[in-house]
Design a protein around this motif. Structure first.
Motif, PDB file in Angstrom:
ATOM      1  N   LEU A   1       2.164   7.455  -8.976  1.00 57.75           N
ATOM      2  CA  LEU A   1       2.516   9.082  -8.517  1.00 57.75           C
ATOM      3  C   LEU A   1       2.208   9.437  -6.508  1.00 57.75           C
ATOM      4  O   LEU A   1       1.529   8.581  -6.055  1.00 57.75           O
ATOM      5  N   LYS A   2       2.647  10.705  -6.614  1.00 59.67           N
ATOM      6  CA  LYS A   2       2.690  11.049  -4.973  1.00 59.67           C
ATOM      7  C   LYS A   2       2.870  12.048  -4.833  1.00 59.67           C
ATOM      8  O   LYS A   2       2.733  12.891  -5.627  1.00 59.67           O
ATOM      9  N   ASP A   3       2.606  11.919  -3.761  1.00 62.95           N
ATOM     10  CA  ASP A   3       2.100  13.303  -2.718  1.00 62.95           C
ATOM     11  C   ASP A   3       3.123  13.257  -1.811  1.00 62.95           C
ATOM     12  O   ASP A   3       3.383  13.299  -0.672  1.00 62.95           O
ATOM     13  N   ASP A   4       4.549  15.084  -1.922  1.00 59.07           N
ATOM     14  CA  ASP A   4       5.206  15.014  -1.114  1.00 59.07           C
ATOM     15  C   ASP A   4       6.339  13.804  -0.881  1.00 59.07           C
ATOM     16  O   ASP A   4       6.436  13.512   0.239  1.00 59.07           O
TER      17      ASP A   4
ATOM     18  N   HIS B   1     -12.567   9.234  -8.526  1.00 57.12           N
ATOM     19  CA  HIS B   1     -11.252  10.228  -8.706  1.00 57.12           C
ATOM     20  C   HIS B   1     -11.294  10.355 -10.533  1.00 57.12           C
ATOM     21  O   HIS B   1     -11.881  10.385 -11.009  1.00 57.12           O
TER      22      HIS B   1
ATOM     23  N   ILE C   1      -3.650   2.644  -7.010  1.00 52.02           N
ATOM     24  CA  ILE C   1      -2.413   3.050  -7.083  1.00 52.02           C
ATOM     25  C   ILE C   1      -2.224   3.525  -8.209  1.00 52.02           C
ATOM     26  O   ILE C   1      -2.468   2.624  -9.582  1.00 52.02           O
TER      27      ILE C   1
ATOM     28  N   THR D   1       3.749   8.027  -1.689  1.00 53.23           N
ATOM     29  CA  THR D   1       2.766   6.895  -2.667  1.00 53.23           C
ATOM     30  C   THR D   1       0.474   7.958  -2.503  1.00 53.23           C
ATOM     31  O   THR D   1       0.387   7.250  -1.061  1.00 53.23           O
ATOM     32  N   ARG D   2       0.195   8.146  -3.639  1.00 55.44           N
ATOM     33  CA  ARG D   2      -0.854   8.701  -3.511  1.00 55.44           C
ATOM     34  C   ARG D   2      -1.789   7.371  -3.675  1.00 55.44           C
ATOM     35  O   ARG D   2      -1.515   6.859  -4.694  1.00 55.44           O
TER      36      ARG D   2
ATOM     37  N   TYR E   1      -5.591   5.803  -3.884  1.00 54.69           N
ATOM     38  CA  TYR E   1      -6.639   6.330  -3.706  1.00 54.69           C
ATOM     39  C   TYR E   1      -7.920   5.492  -3.122  1.00 54.69           C
ATOM     40  O   TYR E   1      -8.254   4.732  -2.886  1.00 54.69           O
TER      41      TYR E   1
ATOM     42  N   GLU F   1       1.906   0.664  -0.057  1.00 54.35           N
ATOM     43  CA  GLU F   1       3.000   1.384  -1.318  1.00 54.35           C
ATOM     44  C   GLU F   1       4.221   0.422  -0.677  1.00 54.35           C
ATOM     45  O   GLU F   1       4.676  -0.383  -2.244  1.00 54.35           O
TER      46      GLU F   1
ATOM     47  N   LYS G   1      -8.547  10.665 -13.209  1.00 48.48           N
ATOM     48  CA  LYS G   1      -7.324  10.212 -13.837  1.00 48.48           C
ATOM     49  C   LYS G   1      -7.111  10.774 -15.234  1.00 48.48           C
ATOM     50  O   LYS G   1      -8.602  11.796 -16.304  1.00 48.48           O
TER      51      LYS G   1
END
Length: 292
Positions: A38-41, A52, A30, A44-45, A47, A100, A54
Motif C-alpha cells: 500500500l502506497k500513498d502518492d 489502524h 507495512i 510506501t505507507r 504504519y 520502504e 485493515k
C-alpha cells in the motif's frame, strides 16, 4: 431467531476485531494488499504505533522493529598494510532509517537478510581501515580513530539498505592461531635465554659475594687471633710483672708459694713416681719449713 442474532453478532465482532491493526511502540508496519504494498502518492505507507484499520483476510502485515539492533558476528580475518593477518572480533549497533528501502532491499524486511548484507558491508569497511594501518598503529595507536573511520564508511555504505549504523566497535584483536603459536614459541625461547643469562649473572655474583665473605671471615679471624695473642701477651707480661713485684717484696715467700704449686702439680695421684737426688732443691721446703 435469538441464536441466529447471536451468531451474526459474534461474526461481526470477529470481523471488527480482525480488521484492527495494532502497532506496538518500537515497531512499524507495512501492509500489502493482493501482493502489492500500500502506497500513498507513490510512497510506501508506513504504519506508526497505534490502532489502524485493515481488510481482514486480504491485507498481509509485516512488522518491522524500529529499535536499535545489535549485530555481533564471529571474528573475521583482516590483513594489515604490511600484509599481516589479524583476527578481529567486532559488533555493530544499527536501526532502520528508511522502512520502504529496508523492506525492498531485504526481500520483505527479513532481518537475517539485512544482517547478512550489513555484515558484508561492515567487513569490507573494516578491511579497508585495517589495510591502511600497521599492526603497531592498530595495537598501540588510537582504536577510537579506527572505529570512527569505520563508522563513517559503514553509514555511507549501509544507506542503500535503508539502515542507519549507530556504532561500530572492535571488541578484540588477535593473531591467527598458527601465528600466535609461533610467536609464543619465539617469545618463550627469548625469555628462556634471558632467564639463563640472568641466572648465570646471579651465580657469578653469588660466587663473588661468597669469595668476599670468605675473605672477610679470614681477615676477621686473623685480626681476632692477633688481638687474642696481644691480650694474652699483655696478660703474661702483667702476670710476670706481678710475680716479679711479689718476688721483689719477699723472695723467700714467693719461692715458698711456687714450691707449693709445684708439689701440688707433681703429686696428682697415687702412682706418681719422681726420681730426684736427696739433696735436690725441689724438696727443700719439705726438709725444713724455712727452706734453708
Amino acid at each position: 431467531m435469538g441464536r441466529l442474532i447471536a451468531v451474526i453478532s459474534a461474526v461481526l465482532v470477529a470481523v471488527f476485531l480482525s480488521s484492527i491493526l495494532v502497532v506496538n511502540e518500537g515497531e512499524r508496519a507495512i501492509v500489502s494488499r493482493f501482493g502489492k504494498i500500500l502506497k500513498d502518492d507513490g510512497i510506501t505507507r508506513i504504519y506508526a504505533p497505534g490502532l489502524h484499520i485493515k481488510i481482514p483476510m486480504v491485507d498481509k502485515i509485516k512488522f518491522l522493529d524500529s529499535r536499535i539492533q545489535t549485530m555481533d558476528g564471529a571474528a573475521d580475518r583482516f590483513v594489515t598494510s604490511e600484509k599481516k593477518d589479524l583476527m578481529v572480533d567486532s559488533y555493530v549497533k544499527w536501526r532502520i532509517r528508511d522502512f520502504e528501502k529496508y523492506y525492498l532491499s531485504t526481500n520483505g524486511g527479513i532481518k537475517a537478510n539485512a544482517e547478512s548484507l550489513l555484515q558484508r558491508k561492515i567487513n569490507n569497511d573494516l578491511r579497508t581501515e585495517f589495510g591502511r594501518r600497521t599492526i603497531k598503529a592498530i595495537v598501540s595507536g588510537s582504536r577510537d580513530e579506527l572505529q570512527q573511520d569505520a563508522l563513517r564508511n559503514a553509514s555511507e555504505s549501509a544507506a542503500d539498505l535503508g539502515i542507519e549504523v549507530v556504532d561500530v566497535r572492535v571488541k578484540q584483536i588477535n593473531l591467527p592461531a598458527n601465528v600466535s603459536s609461533s610467536i609464543y614459541q619465539r617469545m618463550r625461547a627469548e625469555r628462556t635465554a634471558v632467564a639463563k643469562e640472568h641466572r648465570a649473572q646471579g651465580m657469578e655474583q653469588s660466587e663473588i659475594i661468597r669469595a668476599k665473605t670468605d675473605a672477610s671471615v679470614t681477615i676477621l679471624l686473623a685480626q681476632a687471633q692477633r688481638k687474642a695473642l696481644e691480650v694474652r701477651g699483655e696478660g703474661d707480661a702483667t702476670a710476670a710483672k706481678i710475680y716479679a713485684d711479689a718476688y721483689g717484696q719477699d723472695p723467700e715467700f714467693y719461692s715458698f708459694l711456687r714450691s707449693l704449686e709445684a708439689y701440688k702439680g707433681s703429686f696428682q695421684g697415687d702412682s706418681n713416681v719422681m726420681v730426684l737426688e736427696p739433696d735436690s732443691d725441689f724438696f727443700k721446703y719439705m726438709k725444713s719449713p724455712l727452706g734453708k
